[in-house]
Design a protein around this motif. Structure first.
Motif, PDB file in Angstrom:
ATOM      1  N   UNK A 182    -113.056  89.506 -38.551  1.00 31.80           N
ATOM      2  CA  UNK A 182    -112.116  90.271 -37.716  1.00 31.80           C
ATOM      3  C   UNK A 182    -112.784  90.598 -36.385  1.00 31.80           C
ATOM      4  N   UNK A 183    -112.086  90.320 -35.299  1.00 27.34           N
ATOM      5  CA  UNK A 183    -112.593  90.675 -33.971  1.00 27.34           C
ATOM      6  C   UNK A 183    -111.483  91.408 -33.211  1.00 27.34           C
ATOM      7  N   UNK A 184    -111.604  92.722 -33.142  1.00 26.97           N
ATOM      8  CA  UNK A 184    -110.615  93.535 -32.435  1.00 26.97           C
ATOM      9  C   UNK A 184    -110.996  93.685 -30.967  1.00 26.97           C
ATOM     10  N   UNK A 190    -104.427  80.153 -45.271  1.00 31.42           N
ATOM     11  CA  UNK A 190    -105.436  79.147 -44.913  1.00 31.42           C
ATOM     12  C   UNK A 190    -106.502  79.072 -45.999  1.00 31.42           C
ATOM     13  N   UNK A 191    -106.904  80.241 -46.501  1.00 33.39           N
ATOM     14  CA  UNK A 191    -107.946  80.256 -47.530  1.00 33.39           C
ATOM     15  C   UNK A 191    -107.435  79.648 -48.838  1.00 33.39           C
ATOM     16  N   UNK A 192    -106.181  79.983 -49.183  1.00 31.04           N
ATOM     17  CA  UNK A 192    -105.712  79.538 -50.504  1.00 31.04           C
ATOM     18  C   UNK A 192    -105.194  78.099 -50.487  1.00 31.04           C
ATOM     19  N   UNK A 193    -104.619  77.663 -49.369  1.00 26.81           N
ATOM     20  CA  UNK A 193    -104.024  76.316 -49.344  1.00 26.81           C
ATOM     21  C   UNK A 193    -105.023  75.232 -48.974  1.00 26.81           C
ATOM     22  N   UNK A 251    -111.602  91.175 -45.610  1.00 25.01           N
ATOM     23  CA  UNK A 251    -112.999  91.352 -46.043  1.00 25.01           C
ATOM     24  C   UNK A 251    -113.559  90.088 -46.709  1.00 25.01           C
ATOM     25  N   UNK A 252    -112.744  89.033 -46.825  1.00 27.19           N
ATOM     26  CA  UNK A 252    -113.251  87.776 -47.380  1.00 27.19           C
ATOM     27  C   UNK A 252    -114.352  87.243 -46.452  1.00 27.19           C
TER      28      UNK A 252
END
Ligand code: NAP
Length: 454
Positions: free
Chosen positions: A73-75, A20-23, A67-68
């Motif tokens: 992150x939600x665990x 998602x970040x790269x495309x 870490x971007x």
């Protein structure tokens, strides 16, 4: 602004977030990666064997993605019963990508399968991987009793569990295997491990690198019966086989040719053309496995010969594949154990459901190595980004973290995960080992949320 939830933080979930970040060129893209567990990395943390340090080090790559700053992150966020329903989630995000894997194991469907001492390999893997749903002492009694174990299946999971059974505890001490499991393995008396495939060597699913490792175990001798291999037409003429299969056959030929005898503690026997028909009982628990001998049927399968062989064993692990489980609120195809989809778009009654996607094993079934999830995630993300202009028009509610908390959930944020990592390093230090995994929910939540849950 486009707000996307990825459900599952194993390789398929993290590769989806990365894709998602790269495309995407969408400004204001935000990706929340949710997981039922307080810890990220899915099967890399809870499935890759502890002695596979190199594969485990993939966690570092997954960490860099999580870490971007565009990813959260939600665990400890359960989707479905006891947590937040898929339709509620769709109210918080423009799109949701389910990367929930295949959590169950296939069964053999033969008599005796539920006897004490007969377990799924996935339960065994969860136990030595410190999965918080695994009972900490689940395998201790089996270990203390068992002198011989049978592993059913010829995939990489079968190879993993056969290898762990064939290793001495000292070989596993430097890994992050939980302490109770290490103690049980040290006390175990297994001296013979039989890994049994119902078909021949040229149909086995394991990969050559994993197979070769079995021949390099310091305390175990691997043995193969050349007569069983010779039943396989591919064994007699490996030149016609695909390269990956040919390499497997060549490794097995080498072992069947005999090896220098060594003083070893354990024997690991690789068996072929044995179809399990019954788990045998002795004194109320597993006493062995009855197999029917098979022969090739000429079209890649096998047929029974009507002759049988019993292998004595006090522990039986079936490693016959994973199976996807339905997620309440999402469609499910029980025959394949997957969510019906077209290039990752979830299909409801055959029609793409706006904003709902899948990637990984729940999309394509439990096959392939970790890297297979990259192109799989990319395909799903391509579909999602094609739909993005329409998705962005959907109204979404306020801050998802607040809404999750209002629903009664107590997410473990990234800093909470880092606290868990720190606690595991401290636990290891107190035991004179490297980092040691915390094996229970209370311990993980105490570290991740800074308190013991009530
Ligand atoms: P798998 O590769 O599908 O292997 C399943 C095995 O079980 C096959 O040998 C299959 O035999 C056998 N089997 C199925 N039903 C059976 C039955 N009723 N009786 C006897 N045998 C039966 O599954 P897996 O080992 O669970 O692995 C899942 C995926 O994870 C694979 O893609 C694997 O490569 C991957 N993985 C990779 C690693 C690694 O890279 N180190 C480690 C673990 C897992 P048939 O072929 O005859 O059906």
């Amino acid at each position: 602004m486009l707000r996307i939830a990825v459900v599952g933080s194993g390789p398929s979930g993290v590769y989806t977030a990365q894709s998602l970040l790269t495309q995407s060129a969408v400004p204001g893209l935000r990706v929340d990666v949710l997981d039922r567990l307080p810890c990220p990395y899915g099967l890399v943390r809870y499935g890759v064997a502890p002695d596979h340090e190199k594969i485990k080090s993939l966690q570092n790559n997954l960490r860099a993605v999580l870490e971007d700053e565009r990813i959260t992150f939600l665990g400890h966020v359960q989707i479905g019963p006891g947590g937040i329903a898929p339709e509620q989630l769709l109210g918080l995000y423009h799109a949701v990508v389910y990367c929930v894997g295949a959590a169950a194991d296939r069964r053999l469907g033969i008599p005796g399968e539920d006897l004490p001492g007969s377990c799924s390999a996935t339960d065994f893997v969860s136990w030595y991987s410190a999965h918080p749903d695994a009972e900490g002492n689940a395998f201790s009694p089996d270990w203390l009793d068992a002198r011989a174990a049978v592993v059913i299946g010829a995939g990489n999971v079968a190879v993993d569990v056969a290898r762990i059974l064939s290793r001495g505890a000292d070989e596993l001490r430097p890994t992050d295997v939980p302490h109770a499991a290490l103690d049980a393995l040290a006390a175990g008396r297994v001296r013979e491990v039989h890994m049994a495939a119902r078909r021949g060597p040229s149909q086995a699913k394991f990969t050559t690198k994993e197979l070769r490792e079995l021949g390099a175990l310091p305390g175990a001798e691997v043995s193969v019966d050349g007569a069983e291999l010779a039943l396989d037409p591919g064994y007699l003429d490996p030149s016609a086989l695909p390269a990956a299969v040919r390499r497997n056959v060549e490794v097995l030929r080498g072992w069947a040719g005999g090896r220098e005898p060594r003083e070893v503690e354990r024997l690991l026997r690789l068996r072929f053309f044995l179809r399990p028909v019954e788990i045998l009982e002795r004194d109320g628990r597993v006493g062995g496995v009855r197999f029917e001998r098979t022969v090739p049927d000429g079209s890649g399968g096998v047929r029974g010969t009507g002759t049988y062989e019993d292998i004595e064993a006090q522990l039986v692990l079936r490693a016959v594949g994973y199976l996807g489980v339905p997620l309440a609120g999402l469609p499910f195809d029980a025959s394949s154990g997957t969510v019906p989809n077209a290039a990752g778009r979830v299909l409801r009654d055959g029609v793409p459901s706006p904003g709902e996607y899948v990637a990984g094993w729940i999309k394509r079934g439990p096959t392939g190595v970790i890297g297979t999830n990259r192109p799989c995630a990319k395909e799903t993300v391509t579909s999602l980004l094609e739909d993005a202009p329409a998705l962005a028009l959907r109204p979404v509610q306020g801050e998802p973290l607040d809404s999750l908390r209002e629903s009664g959930l107590r997410p473990v944020e990234w800093r909470g995960w880092l606290d868990i990592e720190r606690a595991e390093a401290e636990l290891g230090q107190s035991l004179g080992r490297g980092s040691v995994k915390i094996p229970d929910w209370d311990g993980l939540l105490a570290a991740g949320l800074g308190q013991v849950p009530g």
